[in-house]
Design an enzyme around this catalytic site. Structure first.
Site, PDB file in Angstrom:
ATOM      1  N   ASN A   1      49.297  61.047  36.613  1.00 19.30           N
ATOM      2  CA  ASN A   1      48.153  60.453  37.354  1.00 19.30           C
ATOM      3  C   ASN A   1      47.593  59.511  36.750  1.00 19.30           C
ATOM      4  O   ASN A   1      46.674  58.729  37.816  1.00 19.30           O
ATOM      5  CB  ASN A   1      47.030  61.940  37.619  1.00 19.30           C
ATOM      6  N   HIS A   2      47.740  59.102  35.716  1.00 24.52           N
ATOM      7  CA  HIS A   2      47.168  57.711  35.042  1.00 24.52           C
ATOM      8  C   HIS A   2      48.083  56.638  35.211  1.00 24.52           C
ATOM      9  O   HIS A   2      47.459  55.305  35.818  1.00 24.52           O
ATOM     10  CB  HIS A   2      47.092  58.004  33.483  1.00 24.52           C
TER      11      HIS A   2
ATOM     12  N   HIS B   1      49.965  58.455  26.685  1.00 27.02           N
ATOM     13  CA  HIS B   1      48.446  57.580  27.127  1.00 27.02           C
ATOM     14  C   HIS B   1      48.587  56.138  26.262  1.00 27.02           C
ATOM     15  O   HIS B   1      47.640  55.987  25.519  1.00 27.02           O
ATOM     16  CB  HIS B   1      47.485  58.519  26.863  1.00 27.02           C
TER      17      HIS B   1
END
Length: 582
Positions: free
Chosen positions: A128-129, A22
């Site tokens: 999915n990000h 992330h």
């Protein structure tokens, strides 16, 4: 497959495994802005020190679908610093790389590119990000792939059938089949597994000699009837599954007794929500594979910010306070302060001897004030710890779980309160929409739209900046319903209501509406007429036999994807004709 005592030799693969990094999460935050980049630096430094053969990432390298320039710059700088060099690569690629990397303009593993020197290859699926979006179906990983910094694999372009072709690797006598599938909406992938539309290819020769490693980025925990992927859906010839997307660190391989493979869940390297699953100690894994034996070494991450969370149910402390007690709020507030201070003391003790650990921890106290208690000012309370914690705005979180169901039945829906309760627990946009309409069912029931359709439209609007997505979904559904009613020739209100319910019942999210939204955006951006608007969307339309077909998108005509010649290259590396279906 059996564990073994790790020994490094010419037949042993050494693989560093991490998921859900992330990059860019809260990068504008004054305290936590550098957390993701610092930990990514630690991960890559560890890979170099351990002299791994390659790094395997399980998706969500980036937090945003469109990472900032600073985020991309930092990521590229770190990959160049640690993954480029003259260290020889000691394994070979045996599969047809034009198939493995068919979506790339450079369809071969990056260390075989004569223009760059790679010392540590990085293989990654998308999450999915950071999933592919837009007319060209590109994602941030494609930028890194074109720059020769990572190998983006496991990407599926078909919405009807998925064939997973492994990257076949060999080091000495050890043969490794690396399977991967990038993030796909869980409902769609669940349906494809049920309909036998997912196929894993296997080597034609010596199938029992290959170690089969599969990387997936989906919901592992059940969030709904079809909003997850059961482990039992995966093929039983697999040896180890690396499961991304779930942030709780469960990195020790656990055996699935039904399918007889092992599952490792590395979890995230940064806490993106203040929930219990994020509070577990963060690790990455050093996986050693020799023949069909494996060993997983847990490596703790020292640069991850500490996170402590506690639950406090006020009704469980009748000896300390009750709703009828004078000045009960002050007593509850003082008790909460003691709890927070105790967590801060624990964080200080654990941080002793760990100079790389950030000084300010994350602290969350969840207070259930059901039973007649009242919430005090959470912002004022949190400000007491502004110099001690990394999240001074939301140290305390009030919940009323026992009374929430009763509140749902009320006529007036407080969407603001619903949002504050939902988003802080890390729900997706479509989950929030679904929860809202579940709450508002009696007073604001949807007539022409479905919860799924509205949730997808809001997600397109928020995550992918398709500003016309909601408007076009409403317009399309309205036009389709009007055509259906005209065709049926209904006259009475009762017949109209019945036919409208029939249309809605047989409707799923329609890709045509989102194509229209893309068309409007492209027209505003003045892009070429021959651009293909089809982006491999994962939603289809299910219309009953009496419904009329969906109209074509407005504006310019579009050709099919087949004529673009994407991935049709004469460059072939490795051996072709090596796989077969199972």
């Amino acid at each position: 497959i059996v564990p073994y005592v790790a020994r490094d030799d010419e037949d042993t693969f050494k693989i560093l495994i991490a998921t859900d990094i992330h990059l860019g999460y809260l990068e504008k935050d004054a305290i936590r802005g550098n957390d993701t980049f610092t930990t990514f630096d630690e991960i890559l430094k560890c890979a170099k020190e351990k002299q791994v053969d390659f790094i395997l990432l399980g998706g969500d390298l980036f937090h945003e679908n469109k990472p900032s320039r600073r985020c991309l710059y930092s990521c590229i700088s770190l990959l160049r610093k640690y993954c480029m060099g003259d260290t020889p690569i000691l394994f070979d690629v045996l599969s047809d790389q034009a198939v493995n990397f068919s979506t790339s303009k450079f369809p071969w593993v990056n260390y075989q590119d004569e223009n760059i020197n790679i010392s540590i290859p990085v293989f990654s699926v998308h999450g999915n990000h950071d999933d592919p979006t837009g007319a060209d179906g590109l994602c941030a990983l494609d930028i890194l792939s074109s720059a020769g910094l990572i190998n983006h694999f496991g990407r599926s372009q078909s919405v009807e059938r998925i064939e997973i072709s492994p990257v076949l690797l060999q080091k000495g006598k050890t043969k490794l089949a690396l399977y991967g599938i990038g993030s796909i909406p869980d409902e769609r992938l669940y349906r494809m597994f049920v309909n036998n539309q997912v196929t894993m290819l296997r080597p034609k020769e010596d199938q029992d000699l290959w170690f089969n490693l599969f990387t997936i980025h989906q919901n592992r925990s059940k969030h709904g009837a079809t909003n997850y992927i059961p482990e039992q859906f995966l093929d039983d010839f697999l040896n180890l599954v690396v499961w991304g997307h779930e942030h709780e660190c469960l990195i020790e391989p656990r055996r699935n007794e039904q399918q007889l493979f092992y599952v490792t869940q590395p979890g995230s390297s940064v806490a993106t929500s203040l929930s219990p699953g994020e509070a577990a100690k963060k690790h990455i894994g050093l996986l050693r594979i020799k023949g069909r034996k494996m060993n997983m070494e847990k490596i703790p991450l020292n640069t991850v910010r500490q996170f402590f969370i506690q639950d406090l149910v006020l009704a469980e402390h009748p000896d300390l306070f009750s709703p009828d007690m004078p000045k009960v709020n002050q007593k509850v507030e003082a008790f909460c302060q003691e709890k927070v201070e105790a967590m801060l003391e624990e964080a200080e003790r654990e941080r002793i001897g760990c100079p790389l650990t950030p000084e300010k921890p994350l602290i969350r106290l969840r207070v259930d004030y059901s039973g007649g208690f009242e919430a005090f000012n959470a912002t004022r309370f949190s400000q007491r710890f502004v110099e001690q914690v990394a999240n001074p705005k939301d140290v305390i979180h009030f919940i009323r779980q026992k009374e929430y169901k009763a509140k749902v039945e009320e006529d007036n829906v407080d969407f603001g309160q619903l949002m504050s309760q939902s988003t802080t627990e890390g729900l997706r946009v479509e989950d929030l929409v679904k929860e809202y309409f579940k709450t508002a069912e009696k007073t604001m029931q949807l007539s022409l739209l479905t919860e799924q359709g509205m949730g997808k439209a809001v997600q397109e609007f928020v995550d992918k900046e398709e500003k016309d997505a909601i408007e076009e979904l409403i317009r399309y559904q309205l036009e389709k319903t009007q055509r259906h009613l005209q065709q049926r020739g209904v006259m009475t209100e009762e017949e109209i209501d019945q036919e409208v319910r029939r249309v809605v019942r047989h409707s799923c999210v329609c890709v045509q509406a989102f194509k229209r939204a893309k068309a409007h955006r492209l027209e505003r951006d003045d892009l070429p007429d021959d651009l293909d608007l089809s982006d491999g969307s994962d939603f289809t339309m299910d219309i009953d036999e009496d419904s009329t077909p969906a109209p074509p998108p407005r504006g310019r005509g579009r050709g099919s994807r087949g004529g673009r010649g994407r991935g049709q290259t004469t460059a072939r590396r490795g051996r072709g004709g090596f796989l077969c279906k199972i």
